[in-house]
Design a protein around this motif. Sequence first.
Motif, PDB file in Angstrom:
ATOM      1  N   TYR A  22       0.838  -1.199   0.000  1.00 54.18           N
ATOM      2  CA  TYR A  22       0.000   0.000   0.000  1.00 54.18           C
ATOM      3  C   TYR A  22       0.874   1.250   0.000  1.00 54.18           C
ATOM      4  CZ  TYR A  22      -3.253   3.558   1.788  1.00 54.18           C
ATOM      5  OH  TYR A  22      -4.017   4.680   1.949  1.00 54.18           O
ATOM      6  N   ILE A  24       0.443   5.742  -0.696  1.00 50.08           N
ATOM      7  CA  ILE A  24      -0.450   6.877  -0.910  1.00 50.08           C
ATOM      8  C   ILE A  24       0.407   8.130  -0.963  1.00 50.08           C
ATOM      9  CG2 ILE A  24      -0.841   7.168   1.579  1.00 50.08           C
ATOM     10  CD1 ILE A  24      -3.730   8.006   0.916  1.00 50.08           C
ATOM     11  N   LYS A 230      -5.040  11.649   3.009  1.00 56.41           N
ATOM     12  CA  LYS A 230      -6.339  11.485   2.332  1.00 56.41           C
ATOM     13  C   LYS A 230      -7.110  12.802   2.325  1.00 56.41           C
ATOM     14  CE  LYS A 230      -6.988   6.529   3.132  1.00 56.41           C
ATOM     15  NZ  LYS A 230      -7.803   5.497   3.822  1.00 56.41           N
ATOM     16  N   GLN A 233      -5.606  15.015  -0.315  1.00 55.52           N
ATOM     17  CA  GLN A 233      -5.959  14.593  -1.677  1.00 55.52           C
ATOM     18  C   GLN A 233      -7.294  15.166  -2.127  1.00 55.52           C
ATOM     19  OE1 GLN A 233      -5.825  10.295  -1.373  1.00 55.52           O
ATOM     20  NE2 GLN A 233      -3.838  10.198  -2.399  1.00 55.52           N
TER      21      GLN A 233
END
Length: 271
Positions: A22, A24, A230, A233
Motif C-alpha cells: 500500500y 499513498i 487522504k 488529496q
Amino acid sequence: MNLLDKPMITKDTFQAMEDMSYFIHSLIFDDLLIVAQKETNCFVLKSDEGLIVIDAIWPCEDAYNAIISAIKNIGWNPDDIKKLVLTHGHLDHTGCGKWFVEHYRAKTYLSKTDDDFWQNNPLRTDIQKDFDIDVYVQHGDIISLGNKSIYVFETPGHTPGGLSYIFNVSENGIEYKAALWGGSAPPMDLHGIATYMKSLDYFIEQTEKHNVEVVLSNHTAFDNGIERIKYSQKRMRYMPNIYVIGQNNVRKYFQVFRNLCYEKLKGIVNN
C-alpha cells in the motif's frame, strides 16, 4: 471529547513498516510532496534547481517505484532529483536510496555517527548497507539546493546520530517554516531516554526560535498520517491546509513524544 495523548503503537505497527502492498501520496504544499507506505513517510522538496528526497522508506524496489510514480503523478520530473537527505540510519529511512543513487546519481547526506550505526547495527541482518553517504552533515550545517535550505540539528536518542530538520515550504505565495523530528519512538533504556528527551527539548526550542508552524512526521502513527494525506488529496480550495497547525499546536505535537518517554520511564521504574 476523548482525545489521544499518544499514538497507539503495537507489534502490528512495526510489522506494517515492511508491508509494501500500500502506498499513498499527496502534494501538501506547492513545493512539498509526501509519499507514504502504511507506517513510513518520504518527502520530496522542490527547489528551483531540482528535487530533494528526504528519507526513502524501506529497501524495496516497490517503495522506490511508488516515490517515482508519485513525483510523476503531480507533474514533477524525477530526472530533477539531486539529493537524498536522511534523518537517521534505520532501514525504514535509508530504504530504497540505492536506486536514487544508481538512477539519478543523487548526492546522499547523513551524519557520520549514523552511517557507522547503519553499517554496524542493522535492523535486519539479512539486509546489508547498499549505498555510500557522500556528505557527512552535523549540527549547524545547511543543506542547500537552489532556493531551498535545510537547517540541520543533531538530535541523538532514537539513534546515536539522528538528525532533525527545519526548512521553508510554501502555498499560494505564503511561506511557512516546517520541522521534521528525525527520531520517532524513544529508546528502551534509561540513558537513551534521557538523551532523547534532551534532544527533544532542544529541538522544541529551535522550532520556537524559527517560528515553525508546520510539523512533519516520518511515521504515520504519530500524526494521523494516512488520514491527513487522504484529506489533502480531496481538499477543496476553501479548506485549510491540515499541515499548518500554528506554533501553539507545534508544542502540543512534541508533547506526544514526551508522553511516550514518560510511559517508558514508568515501565522501567515498575520493573
